[in-house]
Design a protein around this motif. Structure first.
Motif, mmCIF file in Angstrom:
data_model
loop_
_atom_site.group_PDB
_atom_site.id
_atom_site.type_symbol
_atom_site.label_atom_id
_atom_site.label_comp_id
_atom_site.label_asym_id
_atom_site.label_seq_id
_atom_site.Cartn_x
_atom_site.Cartn_y
_atom_site.Cartn_z
ATOM 1 N N THR A 39 0.835 -1.206 0.000
ATOM 2 C CA THR A 39 0.000 0.000 0.000
ATOM 3 C C THR A 39 0.870 1.257 0.000
ATOM 4 N N VAL A 40 1.874 1.261 0.870
ATOM 5 C CA VAL A 40 2.775 2.414 0.938
ATOM 6 C C VAL A 40 3.495 2.599 -0.391
ATOM 7 N N SER A 41 3.945 1.490 -0.954
ATOM 8 C CA SER A 41 4.654 1.540 -2.226
ATOM 9 C C SER A 41 3.795 2.191 -3.309
ATOM 10 N N ARG A 42 2.545 1.726 -3.417
ATOM 11 C CA ARG A 42 1.628 2.269 -4.428
ATOM 12 C C ARG A 42 1.427 3.766 -4.210
ATOM 13 N N GLN A 43 1.147 4.114 -2.965
ATOM 14 C CA GLN A 43 0.846 5.497 -2.629
ATOM 15 C C GLN A 43 2.062 6.403 -2.875
ATOM 16 N N TYR A 44 3.211 5.936 -2.423
ATOM 17 C CA TYR A 44 4.415 6.747 -2.542
ATOM 18 C C TYR A 44 4.828 6.907 -3.998
ATOM 19 N N LEU A 45 4.750 5.815 -4.763
ATOM 20 C CA LEU A 45 5.122 5.898 -6.172
ATOM 21 C C LEU A 45 4.214 6.870 -6.919
ATOM 22 N N GLY A 46 2.949 6.930 -6.500
ATOM 23 C CA GLY A 46 2.044 7.915 -7.082
ATOM 24 C C GLY A 46 2.581 9.323 -6.894
ATOM 25 N N HIS A 47 3.072 9.599 -5.679
ATOM 26 C CA HIS A 47 3.640 10.916 -5.384
ATOM 27 C C HIS A 47 4.901 11.164 -6.201
ATOM 28 N N VAL A 48 5.753 10.133 -6.254
ATOM 29 C CA VAL A 48 7.015 10.298 -6.975
ATOM 30 C C VAL A 48 6.745 10.605 -8.442
ATOM 31 N N GLN A 49 5.775 9.874 -9.015
ATOM 32 C CA GLN A 49 5.483 10.104 -10.425
ATOM 33 C C GLN A 49 4.930 11.502 -10.655
ATOM 34 N N GLN A 50 4.076 11.957 -9.748
ATOM 35 C CA GLN A 50 3.575 13.329 -9.852
ATOM 36 C C GLN A 50 4.723 14.319 -9.745
ATOM 37 N N GLY A 51 5.633 14.036 -8.816
ATOM 38 C CA GLY A 51 6.784 14.904 -8.606
ATOM 39 C C GLY A 51 7.666 14.992 -9.827
ATOM 40 N N VAL A 52 7.819 13.861 -10.521
ATOM 41 C CA VAL A 52 8.658 13.866 -11.715
ATOM 42 C C VAL A 52 8.051 14.749 -12.797
ATOM 43 N N GLN A 53 6.693 14.697 -12.860
ATOM 44 C CA GLN A 53 6.048 15.551 -13.858
ATOM 45 C C GLN A 53 6.203 17.030 -13.504
ATOM 46 N N GLY A 54 6.023 17.339 -12.212
ATOM 47 C CA GLY A 54 6.155 18.725 -11.787
ATOM 48 C C GLY A 54 7.616 19.088 -11.613
ATOM 49 N N GLN A 55 8.141 18.802 -10.412
ATOM 50 C CA GLN A 55 9.525 19.132 -10.162
ATOM 51 C C GLN A 55 10.326 17.847 -10.090
ATOM 52 N N ALA A 56 11.469 17.818 -10.709
ATOM 53 C CA ALA A 56 12.202 16.573 -10.864
ATOM 54 C C ALA A 56 12.707 16.000 -9.551
ATOM 55 N N ALA A 57 12.708 14.668 -9.473
ATOM 56 C CA ALA A 57 13.364 13.920 -8.392
ATOM 57 C C ALA A 57 12.964 14.329 -6.994
ATOM 58 N N PHE A 58 11.658 14.399 -6.767
ATOM 59 C CA PHE A 58 11.206 14.701 -5.414
ATOM 60 C C PHE A 58 11.397 13.479 -4.535
#
Lengths: 87, 95
Positions: free
Chosen positions: A65-84
């Motif tokens: 669950t954490v993995s899914r949730q966190y990866l969602g954030h990371v992917q959003q971050g990559v689209q917005g600001q790189a390497a969050f």
């Protein structure tokens, strides 16, 4: 002789998988021992063993669950600001 | 990550890699490093959130209907909190 590039890549992948598994086992044991064996007796009781099985499953479900949730954030971050994800 | 002894044959082979193979390896290692970093964050987040969300007696293997959303919110709020710190530091820097 095998392809040296492939050999390196395989070894890196294997090491990564190993250290990931090791970290998971360490955490599962840490949490589940705390939760399931509050007062260690002369042997693991069947209740403790059952608790351990549930606890392990629950911890891995939590990891997913954490993995899914966190990866969602990371992917959003990559689209917005790189390497969050690299904090 | 653990230190791994490389096969001397492999090390020898590395010296004769083509420029493209070297580039490929570089990209691969970088991606693996990033993956490892993300995984280690997931481990520490799972640790923190399990402590906060799984508080009742453990009597089933699946996450129940309180635990699952709690784990999700835990990750979300952690990211929010992280953002607050970053924003605050940025603000301090510009003062």
């Amino acid at each position: 002789m095998s392809d040296p590039k492939q050999a390196i890549m395989d070894q890196v992948r294997q090491q990564a998988a190993l250290s990931n598994a090791r970290a998971l086992i360490e955490k599962v044991n840490e949490h589940c021992f705390e939760r399931c064996v509050p007062k260690p007796g002369s042997s693991l009781s069947s209740a403790e063993t059952t608790c351990y099985t549930y606890c392990m499953e629950k911890y891995m479900a939590s990891w997913n669950t954490v993995s899914r949730q966190y990866l969602g954030h990371v992917q959003q971050g990559v689209q917005g600001q790189a390497a969050f994800g690299a904090f | 990550m653990d230190q791994a002894a490389l096969d001397p044959q492999v090390v020898e082979g590395l010296k004769n890699l083509s420029a493209k193979d070297k580039q490929d390896l570089n990209t691969f290692i970088q991606a693996e490093g990033q993956k490892a970093q993300i995984q280690s964050t997931i481990h520490s987040l799972t640790d923190t959130c399990f402590r906060k969300c799984i508080t009742s007696k453990i009597s089933a293997g699946k996450l129940d209907r309180y635990e699952e959303p709690c784990m999700q919110s835990c990750v979300d709020r952690f990211m929010d909190a992280n953002m607050v710190v970053i924003k605050h530091l940025e603000q301090m820097r510009s003062q």
